[in-house]
Design a protein around this motif. Structure first.
Motif, PDB file in Angstrom:
ATOM      1  N   ARG A 162      30.144 -73.257  21.917  1.00  0.00           N
ATOM      2  CA  ARG A 162      30.818 -73.614  20.624  1.00  0.00           C
ATOM      3  C   ARG A 162      29.999 -74.437  19.499  1.00  0.00           C
ATOM      4  O   ARG A 162      30.180 -73.982  18.350  1.00  0.00           O
ATOM      5  N   LYS A 163      29.144 -75.236  19.851  1.00  0.00           N
ATOM      6  CA  LYS A 163      28.235 -75.963  19.041  1.00  0.00           C
ATOM      7  C   LYS A 163      26.943 -75.043  18.791  1.00  0.00           C
ATOM      8  O   LYS A 163      26.288 -74.644  19.921  1.00  0.00           O
ATOM      9  N   VAL A 164      26.399 -74.823  17.903  1.00  0.00           N
ATOM     10  CA  VAL A 164      25.180 -74.133  17.532  1.00  0.00           C
ATOM     11  C   VAL A 164      24.045 -75.161  17.251  1.00  0.00           C
ATOM     12  O   VAL A 164      24.416 -76.333  16.633  1.00  0.00           O
ATOM     13  N   LYS A 165      23.013 -74.915  18.086  1.00  0.00           N
ATOM     14  CA  LYS A 165      21.910 -76.036  17.658  1.00  0.00           C
ATOM     15  C   LYS A 165      21.429 -75.672  16.254  1.00  0.00           C
ATOM     16  O   LYS A 165      21.218 -74.964  15.685  1.00  0.00           O
ATOM     17  N   LYS A 166      21.037 -77.004  15.751  1.00  0.00           N
ATOM     18  CA  LYS A 166      20.797 -77.144  14.371  1.00  0.00           C
ATOM     19  C   LYS A 166      19.318 -77.034  14.339  1.00  0.00           C
ATOM     20  O   LYS A 166      18.580 -77.361  15.192  1.00  0.00           O
ATOM     21  N   LYS A 167      18.935 -76.142  13.354  1.00  0.00           N
ATOM     22  CA  LYS A 167      17.407 -76.054  13.165  1.00  0.00           C
ATOM     23  C   LYS A 167      16.807 -77.373  12.864  1.00  0.00           C
ATOM     24  O   LYS A 167      17.187 -77.987  11.891  1.00  0.00           O
TER      25      LYS A 167
END
Length: 158
Positions: free
Chosen positions: A2-7
């Motif tokens: 669901r949550k994409v890892k932030k760069k």
């Protein structure tokens, strides 16, 4: 997922101390995109800190890093809706967020001090943080006390 890892953002080292952490601090200090003004405030506060430090054998950048470390919180409370009420749930903070929170604490507490210029305010707040005194350290301890008081709700972590 669901949550994409932030760069993770890459910070270039600053011109004077050659440290990316200084650039990150200056970015938090900056208002309205005026980075050169923010750099001047930071460098002037380091000069002032050099005069304040008296017989301390550490360099000003080491004092700043130590003060930042003393202000860094390790847990925070987040609101969570349970049943009909909101409860404060203590949550450990990620390392990236710890640094950001410490920097923002230091800057916000420096801005409410009574010295004349922001450079002086920041220098004295860094010195107080280095000696584990001052408003920013009190706020950090307050955050920790809130987390300790709500430790009973720690099993509601999200």
């Amino acid at each position: 997922m669901r949550k994409v890892k932030k760069k993770e953002k890459i910070y270039f080292p600053d011109p004077k101390f050659n440290d990316p952490l200084v650039t990150r601090f200056v970015n938090h200090l900056m208002k309205n995109g005026k980075k050169s003004v923010a750099y001047n405030i930071f460098y002037n506060s380091m000069k002032k800190l050099d005069l304040i430090k008296k017989s301390e054998d550490k360099s000003v950048i080491e004092i700043w890093k130590e003060g930042l470390k003393n202000v860094t919180p390790h847990v925070e409370v987040r609101s969570r809706r349970m049943g009909g009420s909101n409860i404060q749930v203590p949550v450990p903070i990620s390392s990236n967020r710890k640094i950001t929170k410490a920097m923002k604490l230091l800057i916000s507490c420096a801005s409410i001090r009574n010295e004349k210029t922001m450079a002086n305010k920041l220098a004295y707040e860094i010195w107080d943080a280095f000696q584990e005194q001052g408003e920013s350290v009190k706020r950090k301890e307050n955050i920790h006390k809130m987390a300790e008081a709500n430790k009973a709700f720690s099993h509601f972590r999200f």
